[in-house]
Each structure stands twice: as structure tokens, then as C-alpha cells.
Design a protein around this motif. Structure first.
Motif, PDB file in Angstrom:
ATOM      1  N   PRO A 242       4.876  19.832 -14.618  1.00  0.00           N
ATOM      2  CA  PRO A 242       5.590  18.556 -14.567  1.00  0.00           C
ATOM      3  C   PRO A 242       6.568  18.469 -13.393  1.00  0.00           C
ATOM      4  O   PRO A 242       7.404  19.353 -13.194  1.00  0.00           O
ATOM      5  N   ASN A 243       6.423  17.446 -12.590  1.00  0.00           N
ATOM      6  CA  ASN A 243       7.373  17.139 -11.518  1.00  0.00           C
ATOM      7  C   ASN A 243       7.628  18.335 -10.599  1.00  0.00           C
ATOM      8  O   ASN A 243       8.772  18.652 -10.253  1.00  0.00           O
ATOM      9  N   PHE A 244       6.556  18.971 -10.189  1.00  0.00           N
ATOM     10  CA  PHE A 244       6.636  20.174  -9.366  1.00  0.00           C
ATOM     11  C   PHE A 244       5.860  20.029  -8.061  1.00  0.00           C
ATOM     12  O   PHE A 244       6.386  20.305  -6.975  1.00  0.00           O
ATOM     13  N   LEU A 245       4.638  19.563  -8.144  1.00  0.00           N
ATOM     14  CA  LEU A 245       3.779  19.531  -6.964  1.00  0.00           C
ATOM     15  C   LEU A 245       4.296  18.595  -5.877  1.00  0.00           C
ATOM     16  O   LEU A 245       4.012  18.808  -4.682  1.00  0.00           O
ATOM     17  N   HIS A 246       5.051  17.587  -6.256  1.00  0.00           N
ATOM     18  CA  HIS A 246       5.541  16.635  -5.246  1.00  0.00           C
ATOM     19  C   HIS A 246       6.471  17.285  -4.212  1.00  0.00           C
ATOM     20  O   HIS A 246       6.775  16.680  -3.195  1.00  0.00           O
ATOM     21  N   HIS A 247       6.930  18.501  -4.471  1.00  0.00           N
ATOM     22  CA  HIS A 247       7.823  19.173  -3.526  1.00  0.00           C
ATOM     23  C   HIS A 247       7.077  19.811  -2.345  1.00  0.00           C
ATOM     24  O   HIS A 247       7.719  20.245  -1.383  1.00  0.00           O
ATOM     25  N   PHE A 248       5.750  19.857  -2.407  1.00  0.00           N
ATOM     26  CA  PHE A 248       4.991  20.670  -1.461  1.00  0.00           C
ATOM     27  C   PHE A 248       3.859  19.872  -0.808  1.00  0.00           C
ATOM     28  O   PHE A 248       3.495  18.797  -1.269  1.00  0.00           O
ATOM     29  N   ALA A 288       5.933   4.475  -6.095  1.00  0.00           N
ATOM     30  CA  ALA A 288       5.793   4.546  -4.640  1.00  0.00           C
ATOM     31  C   ALA A 288       7.103   4.921  -3.950  1.00  0.00           C
ATOM     32  O   ALA A 288       7.102   5.632  -2.938  1.00  0.00           O
ATOM     33  N   SER A 289       8.230   4.481  -4.498  1.00  0.00           N
ATOM     34  CA  SER A 289       9.522   4.747  -3.863  1.00  0.00           C
ATOM     35  C   SER A 289       9.912   6.216  -3.928  1.00  0.00           C
ATOM     36  O   SER A 289      10.816   6.659  -3.202  1.00  0.00           O
ATOM     37  N   PHE A 290       9.232   6.992  -4.762  1.00  0.00           N
ATOM     38  CA  PHE A 290       9.590   8.401  -4.896  1.00  0.00           C
ATOM     39  C   PHE A 290       9.271   9.187  -3.629  1.00  0.00           C
ATOM     40  O   PHE A 290       9.857  10.253  -3.390  1.00  0.00           O
ATOM     41  N   SER A 291       8.372   8.685  -2.815  1.00  0.00           N
ATOM     42  CA  SER A 291       8.075   9.362  -1.549  1.00  0.00           C
ATOM     43  C   SER A 291       9.330   9.506  -0.692  1.00  0.00           C
ATOM     44  O   SER A 291       9.511  10.528  -0.002  1.00  0.00           O
ATOM     45  N   LEU A 292      10.190   8.511  -0.720  1.00  0.00           N
ATOM     46  CA  LEU A 292      11.415   8.572   0.083  1.00  0.00           C
ATOM     47  C   LEU A 292      12.339   9.686  -0.399  1.00  0.00           C
ATOM     48  O   LEU A 292      12.994  10.355   0.407  1.00  0.00           O
ATOM     49  N   VAL A 293      12.393   9.907  -1.706  1.00  0.00           N
ATOM     50  CA  VAL A 293      13.191  11.007  -2.246  1.00  0.00           C
ATOM     51  C   VAL A 293      12.692  12.338  -1.695  1.00  0.00           C
ATOM     52  O   VAL A 293      13.470  13.205  -1.295  1.00  0.00           O
ATOM     53  N   MET A 294      11.378  12.497  -1.650  1.00  0.00           N
ATOM     54  CA  MET A 294      10.801  13.734  -1.143  1.00  0.00           C
ATOM     55  C   MET A 294      11.005  13.877   0.363  1.00  0.00           C
ATOM     56  O   MET A 294      11.210  14.980   0.872  1.00  0.00           O
ATOM     57  N   GLU A 300       8.163  19.127   3.079  1.00  0.00           N
ATOM     58  CA  GLU A 300       6.811  18.589   3.210  1.00  0.00           C
ATOM     59  C   GLU A 300       6.329  17.855   1.966  1.00  0.00           C
ATOM     60  O   GLU A 300       5.139  17.558   1.840  1.00  0.00           O
ATOM     61  N   GLY A 301       7.222  17.545   1.028  1.00  0.00           N
ATOM     62  CA  GLY A 301       6.810  16.918  -0.223  1.00  0.00           C
ATOM     63  C   GLY A 301       6.451  15.450  -0.076  1.00  0.00           C
ATOM     64  O   GLY A 301       6.720  14.813   0.935  1.00  0.00           O
ATOM     65  N   ASP A 302       5.831  14.894  -1.127  1.00  0.00           N
ATOM     66  CA  ASP A 302       5.385  13.502  -1.101  1.00  0.00           C
ATOM     67  C   ASP A 302       5.048  13.073  -2.526  1.00  0.00           C
ATOM     68  O   ASP A 302       4.940  13.915  -3.430  1.00  0.00           O
TER      69      ASP A 302
END
Length: 338
Positions: A242-248, A288-294, A300-302
Motif C-alpha cells: 500500500p502506497n509504496f511503489l509511487h516512491h520509485f 492525478a494531482s498526486f504526481s506533483l507530491v512525488m 523518481e516517484g510518480d
């Protein structure tokens, strides 16, 4: 030259550039206990000032601002919280989210955006090449202690998608377990399940507290360390991510999912929980806005689309990848079978 149908309007510019003021006002209201001070009935600025032990001028201006922002209503001189405000921002509510402000406005998160121009230009996050992915980053202790209530809905939704065989012992691995909400929700479905939580040591102290409070103390164990390098164990029925892969980046995510597959029993499932935007990457806005947080907090997250998760899972050896929106939350579960 004809005039435009709608005259130019600078409102969006001013609302965006001054958005920090809204954050400050909401944080002040939570810190002062304004939302708790109503006691279920409308109140004047004077009454709220007495209950919050503040001069009336500041409370009046704050409440007028909160009314403009949509957190309060005002009838004559009396203010009242909206139904959403009462549900999420009154400390007496079981759905209280006010504690999450500590994490969401933490220097490790908020200050990263002061250097966003440099991040975009230089291709690395402000002040650190690792950002919040650095080992033992202290922000994750605040996350574990404050964000569990916000994840309760997605955790319950994800748990409802996966069945555990109650006729035998089963094993669940919760990657980057943090508050443990996802693993706890799934493990509670079977009295014969065992929950294994993986995270940094200081964070796992919080996970263990929550697992014991949920009645899982004798069915709980820990793996301490970096999820990419530590031994995950084997023969799991479910691995939660959960909420892990977006960091990489995608390559690292794919490599990690290969490791997850090797830790699963045949037919076991990986359950990924993420903000998953549509292919256009601008809808739905909450995902979609979560990309900006990453962009601001990781090297290198997204926020990845379902098509990208399908490709990652396929290359990692999983089959039958499926997307499950976890309404009414902004998150979705992506499930693959080993």
C-alpha cells in the motif's frame, strides 16, 4: 478584434498563490480546538473565543475565513461546522483527521516544495537526492502515528477484495506497513492468519502497538529494514503493497514486484493500493494531482496508471491484473495473481 466571451479573470492566480493562507488557517483552527468548541450547536465568535481562550478578534476573522473556505457556515452572527467538518475535524468523531496535519505539513514534506523549480530543472529533489525515501526518514514516524484514520476506508475496501482461507493457517505480508491499517484489516478476517509487517525499526514500534490494540499481538511479527534488500520470507498468501511503489521508478517497481512474486505461494495475490490516474494523467483530479507530491518529495516517484501497473505486474510474472477503485476514497487497488 472582438472581446472574449468571458473576460480575463485573475482569481485562480490569487487563490493559488495565496493557498498557504488556507493551510495556515485550517491548522490554526485545529490547534486551537475551534471545531471541537461548538459542542454540536451553532456559536458566536464571542462564545467560541471564550471556549478557545482567545481574543475575539482573531476567532472572528478566523471563522469568517473558514466560512469562505467552506469549513463553516454563518447565519447572522452564529457559526456552525458543515457535516464534513464535524465528521472529520471534531476530535470527538471516530473519523477525526486533524492529527494528519502534523504529517502533511511536516518540514520534510512541505519545505520540499520551496525548491520545486530547482527540482524540475536539476532532476533531483530539493536538499537531498533521496527525499522522503532516505533510510529511517523521521517523517515516517509522524505518518505512522497520524495517518491511520485516513487510511481506514481504503484498508477496509482492499481487505474486502481478498479472501483468506479460514480452514488453514495463512500468512499476510504488509510492505512498508507504517500504521499497519492495511495489514490489520486483512488479518482480522481470519483467526488463523498471521501478519508480518515490514518497515524501519522505529516505525514498526507504532505498527506493533496498533496490531496489539487490534487483538493481533499473538499473530504478529516484524521484518526490519529496506524492502528492496531485506529477506521477505516465503509462502505468503497475500502481500500488501500500500502506497509504496509511487516512491520509485518503473524499473525499480518491476524488480521489486519480482521479489514479491518469489515470496508468494502459487496462486497467492499481491494487493497494490495507490492513487491511480487515468491514461490522460489529469483525471480524476484527486489521483492525478498526486504526481506533483512525488515530484516534490522523491527522486523518481510518480502516480502510475493502471496500464503501467499491468505492464509492471506482467513483467514480474503476475497474471490477471485487475483494477478495483476503492470508492468513495481517491485510491484504487491493483491485484495480481502469482
Amino acid at each position: 478584434m472582438s472581446a472574449p466571451a468571458t473576460p480575463p479573470n485573475p482569481t485562480l492566480f490569487f487563490e493559488t498563490i495565496n493557498a498557504y493562507q488556507r493551510t495556515a488557517a485550517l491548522k490554526a483552527a485545529v490547534d486551537l480546538g475551534v471545531f471541537n468548541a461548538f459542542g454540536g450547536v451553532p456559536a458566536t465568535a464571542g462564545e467560541l473565543a471564550d471556549r478557545c481562550q482567545c481574543p475575539v478578534r482573531g476567532i472572528r476573522i478566523l471563522c469568517d475565513s473558514l466560512t469562505l473556505f467552506g469549513f463553516l457556515t454563518k447565519d447572522d452572527s452564529r457559526y456552525a461546522p458543515t457535516s464534513d467538518t464535524a465528521f472529520f475535524l471534531d476530535k470527538n468523531s471516530p473519523a477525526y483527521l486533524g492529527n494528519a496535519i502534523k504529517f502533511l505539513t511536516a518540514p520534510g514534506i512541505k519545505d520540499a516544495f520551496d525548491g520545486l523549480t530547482s527540482t524540475i530543472k536539476n532532476g533531483k529533489v530539493h536538499a537531498s537526492e533521496e527525499g522522503t525515501t532516505a533510510p529511517d526518514h523521521p517523517v515516517w514516524i509522524d505518518f505512522a502515528r497520524t495517518m491511520g484514520p485516513m487510511m481506514f476506508g481504503p484498508a477496509q475496501g482492499a481487505a474486502a477484495l481478498v479472501e483468506l482461507d479460514t480452514s488453514r493457517d495463512t500468512k499476510v505480508l504488509d510492505i512498508s506497513a507504517s500504521h499497519g491499517t492495511f495489514g490489520i484489516a486483512l488479518a482480522q478476517k481470519s483467526p488463523r492468519s498471521h501478519l508480518v509487517a515490514l518497515d524501519w525499526e522505529a516505525v514498526l514500534a507504532v505498527t506493533e502497538e496498533n496490531a496489539k490494540a487490534a487483538g493481533l499481538g499473538d499473530r504478529f511479527s516484524k521484518i526490519v529494514g529496506n524492502a528492496f534488500t531485506v529477506d521477505l520470507g516465503s509462502n505468503y498468501d497475500v502481500v500488501l503493497v500500500p502506497n509504496f511503489l509511487h516512491h520509485f521508478n518503473i524499473a525499480d517497481c518491476t524488480g521489486f514486484l519480482k521479489k514479491v512474486k518469489a515470496a508468494l505461494r502459487p496462486g497467492g495475490k499481491v494487493v497494490i493500493v495507490e492513487f491511480v490516474p487515468n491514461d490522460d494523467r489529469i483525471s480524476p483530479p484527486s489521483s492525478a494531482s498526486f504526481s506533483l507530491v512525488m515530484l516534490g518529495t522523491t527522486p523518481e516517484g510518480d502516480a502510475y496508471t493502471f496500464a503501467e501497473y499491468q505492464k509492471m505486474l506482467g513483467e514480474a510474472g503476475f497474471k490477471d491484473a485487475a483494477l478495483h477503485p476503492l470508492a468513495p476514497t481517491a485510491q484504487s487497488a491493483v491485484i495480481g495473481v502469482a
